[in-house]
Write an enzyme that holds these catalytic residues in place. Structure first.
Site, PDB file in Angstrom:
ATOM      1  CG  ASP A  10       2.740   0.674   0.604  1.00 55.66           C
ATOM      2  OD1 ASP A  10       2.211   1.049   1.971  1.00 55.66           O
ATOM      3  OD2 ASP A  10       3.444   0.632   0.561  1.00 55.66           O
ATOM      4  CG  ASP A  12       7.046   4.674   3.944  1.00 50.00           C
ATOM      5  OD1 ASP A  12       7.231   5.720   3.454  1.00 50.00           O
ATOM      6  OD2 ASP A  12       6.694   4.114   4.885  1.00 50.00           O
ATOM      7  CG  ASP A 189       6.452  -1.001  -2.242  1.00 51.74           C
ATOM      8  OD1 ASP A 189       7.819  -2.106  -1.159  1.00 51.74           O
ATOM      9  OD2 ASP A 189       5.462  -0.476  -1.025  1.00 51.74           O
TER      10      ASP A 189
END
Length: 228
Positions: A10, A12, A189
């Site tokens: 991922d 961001d 995250d």
């Protein structure tokens, strides 16, 4: 038979300690492209929905790309180059770059899989030295006499939540691979990425949000604090 190792990241809050789409919105607002008060309020609302796992991705993309569509290709591309040097390059931390490069040096195929659109994220992937990017693709107006620029609609399946699994599956198929013939690791995250984390052979909760942290502890997934 050699098993290809695929490492999915991922973007961001995983590889960079900010939300690139949110930061891009703030950057273009500072340029005067949007009404600061209205944009900030709406952007924050969408961001809260994202964190809660309730985001309407189509509505968000229309909102997020409105200024770029209005300003046109030439201005938008130039502004994004400024955004890269002013915001993103400073946000790319050595340990994140090293993590990516260590995987590449080990012969792993590195892919960034993000729910942020490709206009915002392609230059960021390039800055990490990652060629393979799975992002939200945007429809361009290719009709005769059309603008040739974005319309605000999503092309194909958005790489968001379960859509990330669909898009990675297509990426594998395009290369003649399948989940069974590769070994996948996924760093994220966000609680939004649980579908792909469950599909991957190895899930790494990276700078995890509170809900993902709790789930990772319950599932025994590795927790990586990349920015601590």
């Amino acid at each position: 038979m050699t098993v290809n190792k695929i490492v999915l990241f991922d973007l961001d809050h995983t590889l960079i300690p900010l939300d690139s789409d949110y930061a891009w919105g703030e950057f273009t607002t500072a340029l005067g492209w949007t009404d600061a008060e209205l944009f900030k309020q709406k952007n924050q609302e969408f961001y809260e929905h994202y964190k809660a796992g309730t985001l309407d991705i189509h509505a968000y993309i229309r909102f997020a790309t409105a200024a770029v569509i209005r300003e046109g290709a030439t201005k938008s591309i130039a502004a994004h180059a400024d955004f890269m040097s002013a915001i993103i390059q400073k946000a790319i931390q050595p340990q994140a770059l090293k993590l990516v490069r260590d995987h590449q040096a080990a012969g792993d195929v590195v892919v960034i899989v993000t729910a942020t659109n490709a206009f915002v994220t392609r230059p960021i992937a390039t800055a990490f030295g990652v060629e393979d990017l799975i992002a939200v693709d945007l429809v361009k107006d290719e009709t005769p006499g059309g603008t040739g620029w974005y319309t605000g609609e999503i092309a194909g399946v958005p790489s968001f939540r379960e859509g990330k699994v669909t898009r990675v599956n297509q990426w594998l198929t395009d290369r003649g691979w399948s989940w069974e013939t590769v070994h996948t690791t996924f760093y994220s995250d966000s609680i939004n990425d649980v579908p792909l984390m469950e599909k991957a052979d190895v899930a790494v909760a990276t700078n995890p949000d509170p809900r993902l942290r709790a789930l990772a502890e319950q599932r025994g997934w590795r927790i990586l604090e990349l920015f601590s």
